[in-house]
Design a protein around this motif. Structure first.
Motif, PDB file in Angstrom:
ATOM      1  N   GLU A 120       7.907 -54.508  -8.630  1.00 20.40           N
ATOM      2  CA  GLU A 120       9.229 -54.263  -9.207  1.00 20.40           C
ATOM      3  C   GLU A 120       9.196 -54.448 -10.720  1.00 20.40           C
ATOM      4  O   GLU A 120       9.803 -53.676 -11.466  1.00 20.40           O
ATOM      5  N   TYR A 121       8.485 -55.474 -11.164  1.00 15.05           N
ATOM      6  CA  TYR A 121       8.364 -55.731 -12.602  1.00 15.05           C
ATOM      7  C   TYR A 121       7.629 -54.587 -13.296  1.00 15.05           C
ATOM      8  O   TYR A 121       8.047 -54.114 -14.364  1.00 15.05           O
ATOM      9  N   ASP A 122       6.542 -54.131 -12.699  1.00 20.78           N
ATOM     10  CA  ASP A 122       5.772 -53.029 -13.283  1.00 20.78           C
ATOM     11  C   ASP A 122       6.619 -51.761 -13.394  1.00 20.78           C
ATOM     12  O   ASP A 122       6.533 -51.023 -14.381  1.00 20.78           O
ATOM     13  N   ALA A 123       7.444 -51.508 -12.369  1.00 15.30           N
ATOM     14  CA  ALA A 123       8.320 -50.333 -12.399  1.00 15.30           C
ATOM     15  C   ALA A 123       9.361 -50.471 -13.510  1.00 15.30           C
ATOM     16  O   ALA A 123       9.685 -49.490 -14.201  1.00 15.30           O
ATOM     17  N   PHE A 124       9.855 -51.690 -13.688  1.00 17.77           N
ATOM     18  CA  PHE A 124      10.826 -51.952 -14.764  1.00 17.77           C
ATOM     19  C   PHE A 124      10.204 -51.700 -16.130  1.00 17.77           C
ATOM     20  O   PHE A 124      10.799 -51.047 -16.997  1.00 17.77           O
ATOM     21  N   VAL A 125       8.978 -52.205 -16.331  1.00 14.24           N
ATOM     22  CA  VAL A 125       8.290 -52.037 -17.616  1.00 14.24           C
ATOM     23  C   VAL A 125       8.043 -50.564 -17.900  1.00 14.24           C
ATOM     24  O   VAL A 125       8.238 -50.083 -19.019  1.00 14.24           O
ATOM     25  N   LYS A 126       7.620 -49.829 -16.859  1.00 15.49           N
ATOM     26  CA  LYS A 126       7.346 -48.403 -17.026  1.00 15.49           C
ATOM     27  C   LYS A 126       8.611 -47.631 -17.386  1.00 15.49           C
ATOM     28  O   LYS A 126       8.598 -46.757 -18.266  1.00 15.49           O
ATOM     29  N   LYS A 127       9.711 -47.978 -16.730  1.00 13.34           N
ATOM     30  CA  LYS A 127      10.977 -47.285 -16.993  1.00 13.34           C
ATOM     31  C   LYS A 127      11.529 -47.637 -18.374  1.00 13.34           C
ATOM     32  O   LYS A 127      12.038 -46.781 -19.088  1.00 13.34           O
ATOM     33  N   ALA A 128      11.401 -48.914 -18.747  1.00 15.79           N
ATOM     34  CA  ALA A 128      11.940 -49.352 -20.032  1.00 15.79           C
ATOM     35  C   ALA A 128      11.179 -48.746 -21.204  1.00 15.79           C
ATOM     36  O   ALA A 128      11.747 -48.477 -22.270  1.00 15.79           O
ATOM     37  N   GLY A 129       9.879 -48.510 -21.018  1.00 12.44           N
ATOM     38  CA  GLY A 129       9.077 -47.961 -22.104  1.00 12.44           C
ATOM     39  C   GLY A 129       8.653 -49.035 -23.087  1.00 12.44           C
ATOM     40  O   GLY A 129       9.054 -50.192 -22.988  1.00 12.44           O
ATOM     41  N   ASP A 130       7.843 -48.633 -24.051  1.00  9.92           N
ATOM     42  CA  ASP A 130       7.309 -49.597 -25.017  1.00  9.92           C
ATOM     43  C   ASP A 130       8.016 -49.551 -26.365  1.00  9.92           C
ATOM     44  O   ASP A 130       7.568 -50.156 -27.328  1.00  9.92           O
ATOM     45  N   LYS A 131       9.132 -48.807 -26.428  1.00 12.33           N
ATOM     46  CA  LYS A 131       9.858 -48.699 -27.690  1.00 12.33           C
ATOM     47  C   LYS A 131      11.352 -48.958 -27.509  1.00 12.33           C
ATOM     48  O   LYS A 131      11.923 -48.681 -26.448  1.00 12.33           O
ATOM     49  N   GLU A 132      11.964 -49.504 -28.547  1.00 11.47           N
ATOM     50  CA  GLU A 132      13.418 -49.663 -28.607  1.00 11.47           C
ATOM     51  C   GLU A 132      13.936 -48.891 -29.800  1.00 11.47           C
ATOM     52  O   GLU A 132      13.237 -48.761 -30.817  1.00 11.47           O
ATOM     53  N   TYR A 133      15.150 -48.387 -29.662  1.00 16.78           N
ATOM     54  CA  TYR A 133      15.733 -47.539 -30.701  1.00 16.78           C
ATOM     55  C   TYR A 133      17.079 -48.110 -31.152  1.00 16.78           C
ATOM     56  O   TYR A 133      17.880 -48.539 -30.325  1.00 16.78           O
ATOM     57  N   HIS A 134      17.276 -48.108 -32.475  1.00 11.55           N
ATOM     58  CA  HIS A 134      18.592 -48.469 -33.007  1.00 11.55           C
ATOM     59  C   HIS A 134      19.387 -47.164 -33.098  1.00 11.55           C
ATOM     60  O   HIS A 134      19.089 -46.292 -33.922  1.00 11.55           O
ATOM     61  N   VAL A 135      20.389 -47.032 -32.242  1.00 14.91           N
ATOM     62  CA  VAL A 135      21.061 -45.748 -32.026  1.00 14.91           C
ATOM     63  C   VAL A 135      22.505 -45.757 -32.512  1.00 14.91           C
ATOM     64  O   VAL A 135      23.208 -46.760 -32.404  1.00 14.91           O
ATOM     65  N   ARG A 136      22.912 -44.625 -33.048  1.00 15.89           N
ATOM     66  CA  ARG A 136      24.322 -44.348 -33.342  1.00 15.89           C
ATOM     67  C   ARG A 136      24.700 -43.061 -32.628  1.00 15.89           C
ATOM     68  O   ARG A 136      23.848 -42.201 -32.370  1.00 15.89           O
ATOM     69  N   HIS A 137      25.989 -42.922 -32.331  1.00 18.32           N
ATOM     70  CA  HIS A 137      26.411 -41.653 -31.734  1.00 18.32           C
ATOM     71  C   HIS A 137      27.860 -41.347 -32.098  1.00 18.32           C
ATOM     72  O   HIS A 137      28.636 -42.226 -32.500  1.00 18.32           O
ATOM     73  N   ILE A 138      28.168 -40.088 -31.957  1.00 18.52           N
ATOM     74  CA  ILE A 138      29.539 -39.599 -32.112  1.00 18.52           C
ATOM     75  C   ILE A 138      29.900 -38.933 -30.796  1.00 18.52           C
ATOM     76  O   ILE A 138      29.179 -38.050 -30.324  1.00 18.52           O
ATOM     77  N   LEU A 139      30.979 -39.365 -30.173  1.00 14.93           N
ATOM     78  CA  LEU A 139      31.412 -38.795 -28.899  1.00 14.93           C
ATOM     79  C   LEU A 139      32.553 -37.820 -29.135  1.00 14.93           C
ATOM     80  O   LEU A 139      33.574 -38.180 -29.737  1.00 14.93           O
ATOM     81  N   ALA A 140      32.383 -36.586 -28.661  1.00 15.33           N
ATOM     82  CA  ALA A 140      33.411 -35.550 -28.804  1.00 15.33           C
ATOM     83  C   ALA A 140      33.876 -35.095 -27.424  1.00 15.33           C
ATOM     84  O   ALA A 140      33.127 -35.178 -26.443  1.00 15.33           O
TER      85      ALA A 140
END
Length: 260
Positions: A120-140
């Motif tokens: 379960e942990y390995d599946a979590f790590v694979k899904k999460a990926g090795d990168k994090e992103y600082h994200v902004r968005h505009i919702l229309a």
């Protein structure tokens, strides 16, 4: 530490069905209170870290068990246990106790293993990926409004200013559309895929549609993901897997039942 009466009463109820043995803690109006019942309560209190085992704790437990027995006997004398609403409550409590016992037995016979947790942990790590992103968005609300926002940004307007002025996401609009640091897997699939495809400082060329509406996405920064170790989340994963097993067992039983 003083053990609060309300918590003690809860403990008494939780072990009310403890087995009876020859040795008695006390005899109230001819009705014996087994010592094993007090031992079970003390064990539970100590296990929860609320109080260490001591003569004072055992004396308090004894007094509360005696008081409980006195109250039960008086309630029965008054016929409280014969009332329809009381009978219904007792039946519901009995069902709860029996179900918990059955599920506890099921989990003991079908334990979650270390291998299950690791998978379960390995599946979590694979899904999460090795990168994090600082994200902004505009919702229309519609694609046309999202395209208009993209055009303004391409024309030189700051993403943050456009977000404050036009984003329908009230939770992030005031902060320039800031969604903070996150992994792509924490977003809806379409949104997460768009985030993964952007370089630092880039903005989506076309609107990204999700169930919430149309998004214009910007990645402010990218960094290596800070994921918890297996040991840090082992207990949490184990508990989740137990809940999953119990839920699946319940669904299996309901599916097999003849329901009219």
């Amino acid at each position: 530490m003083t053990f609060k009466p309300a918590r003690l009463l809860f403990a008494l109820v939780a072990v009310a069905a403890a087995p009876s043995f020859a040795q008695n803690l006390a005899v109230v109006n001819g009705k014996a209170i087994p010592s094993a019942r007090a031992d079970a309560i003390v064990k539970q209190i100590v296990a929860q870290g609320q109080q260490p085992d001591s003569p004072q704790l055992r004396d308090m437990v004894k007094k509360n068990l005696i008081a409980q027995e006195v109250l039960v006997q008086e309630a029965q004398k008054q016929g409280q246990d014969k009332k329809a609403e009381v009978k219904e409550a007792i039946d519901e409590a009995r069902q709860t106790i029996v179900i918990r016992a059955m599920l506890r037995d099921y989990v003991n016979k079908h334990p979650v293993t270390d291998a299950d947790i690791k998978a379960e942990y390995d599946a979590f790590v694979k899904k999460a990926g090795d990168k994090e992103y600082h994200v902004r968005h505009i919702l229309a609300e519609n694609e046309a409004d999202a395209k208009a926002a993209i055009a303004k940004i391409k024309g030189g307007a700051k993403f943050e200013d456009v977000a404050k002025a036009s984003s329908k996401d009230q939770g992030s609009a005031a902060n320039g559309g800031d969604l903070d640091w996150a992994s792509p897997s924490s977003f809806p699939p379409e949104f997460g895929a768009a985030v993964s495809g952007l370089q630092k400082g880039a903005v989506t060329e076309t609107p990204v549609k999700t169930a919430a509406g149309y998004h214009v996405i910007k990645v402010d920064d990218v960094r290596a993901a800070k994921l918890p170790t297996l040991e840090e989340v082992k207990q949490q994963i184990g508990e989740q897997l137990v809940q999953r097993k119990v839920q699946a067992y319940q669904e299996e039983l309901v599916k097999k039942a003849k329901i009219q």
